[in-house]
Design an enzyme around this catalytic site. Sequence first.
Site, PDB file in Angstrom:
ATOM      1  N   CYS A   1       2.628   4.472  43.301  1.00 59.98           N
ATOM      2  CA  CYS A   1       4.045   4.168  42.965  1.00 59.98           C
ATOM      3  C   CYS A   1       4.463   4.416  41.562  1.00 59.98           C
ATOM      4  O   CYS A   1       5.454   4.942  41.202  1.00 59.98           O
ATOM      5  CB  CYS A   1       4.237   2.438  43.496  1.00 59.98           C
ATOM      6  SG  CYS A   1       4.300   2.359  45.153  1.00 59.98           S
TER       7      CYS A   1
ATOM      8  N   HIS B   1       9.740  -2.455  44.207  1.00 62.30           N
ATOM      9  CA  HIS B   1       8.597  -2.745  45.166  1.00 62.30           C
ATOM     10  C   HIS B   1       9.292  -3.615  46.176  1.00 62.30           C
ATOM     11  O   HIS B   1       9.873  -4.655  45.612  1.00 62.30           O
ATOM     12  CB  HIS B   1       7.561  -3.067  44.263  1.00 62.30           C
ATOM     13  CG  HIS B   1       6.367  -2.372  43.895  1.00 62.30           C
ATOM     14  ND1 HIS B   1       6.032  -2.033  42.780  1.00 62.30           N
ATOM     15  CD2 HIS B   1       5.512  -1.321  44.831  1.00 62.30           C
ATOM     16  CE1 HIS B   1       5.003  -1.031  42.697  1.00 62.30           C
ATOM     17  NE2 HIS B   1       4.691  -0.849  44.009  1.00 62.30           N
TER      18      HIS B   1
ATOM     19  N   GLU C   1      11.577  -2.744  39.000  1.00 68.44           N
ATOM     20  CA  GLU C   1      10.516  -2.407  37.940  1.00 68.44           C
ATOM     21  C   GLU C   1      11.264  -1.919  36.775  1.00 68.44           C
ATOM     22  O   GLU C   1      12.077  -1.247  36.766  1.00 68.44           O
ATOM     23  CB  GLU C   1       9.677  -1.408  38.701  1.00 68.44           C
ATOM     24  CG  GLU C   1       8.806  -1.791  39.990  1.00 68.44           C
ATOM     25  CD  GLU C   1       7.744  -2.568  39.503  1.00 68.44           C
ATOM     26  OE1 GLU C   1       7.352  -2.978  38.454  1.00 68.44           O
ATOM     27  OE2 GLU C   1       7.122  -3.253  40.493  1.00 68.44           O
TER      28      GLU C   1
HETATM   29  N1  PCA Z   1       2.758   1.197  47.473  1.00 70.75           N
HETATM   30  C1  PCA Z   1       1.571   1.702  46.642  1.00 70.75           C
HETATM   31  C2  PCA Z   1       1.650   3.224  46.785  1.00 70.75           C
HETATM   32  C3  PCA Z   1       2.320   3.608  48.223  1.00 70.75           C
HETATM   33  C4  PCA Z   1       3.263   2.177  48.207  1.00 70.75           C
HETATM   34  O1  PCA Z   1       3.942   1.793  49.026  1.00 70.75           O
HETATM   35  C5  PCA Z   1       1.826   1.399  45.016  1.00 70.75           C
HETATM   36  O2  PCA Z   1       2.201   0.134  44.865  1.00 70.75           O
HETATM   37  O3  PCA Z   1       1.212   2.243  44.223  1.00 70.75           O
END
Ligand code: PCA
Length: 213
Positions: free
Chosen positions: A144, A170, A81
């Site tokens: 997140c 992610h 990210e």
């Molecule tokens: N993914 C979510 C919140 C917790 C997670 O593992 C997100 O992408 O916001």
Amino acid sequence: MPHKILLTGFDAFGGATLNPSWLAVKSLHGRQILGHTVVAAQLPTVFDASLQTLNALLKQHRPALVVCVGQAGGRSALSLERVAINVNDAPLADNAGDQPVDTPVMPGAPAAYFTRLPIKAMRAALQAEGIAAEVSQTAGTFVCNHVFFGLMHALATRRALQHTRGGFIHVPWLPEQGTPDMPLDEIVRGLRLAVRCALQVQRDTVLGGGATH
Ligand code: PCA
């Protein structure tokens, strides 16, 4: 005292029974990476409470490097990210039943922060080992991004954390959750490689580390 690396993952959310982000970081707990010790911790998928937990962990461990990890269903690669934004806009309720719409993560804080991880070097390192990796321009507007923004704000504003670098990755679903997917051992291998690279490369972009205001 050996330098520490803090890796966080989230608990299951949205009706799921597992979250690959937690399973992956948990399996790296206690490992040594380039002379650093990995500490893995779980954050609740809850606005505010997640950041309270993260802030307590930062205080306790004073890590050299922090990588927060979350699940992004629908993505097929490890998503490095680039930017955290100062917005909560939840597409579903968090694990405490809250669903904030268009609220700031932190009132008065900058609109956005860039990662302090060398995401281009990390992408190259992962792809060289055959692991699908991409630079992502959005961590979404759910928990997140909330945690990513809170992390970057803490690194930017707290004196005790002035030498700490950090960012957010992610990860895809596991095969048992749906497609596209990535097996857990590949996610774990990828995170280890990404951490190694982040320890070796200080920064790879002129944008790295600044607020966007
Ligand atoms: N993914 C979510 C919140 C917790 C997670 O593992 C997100 O992408 O916001």
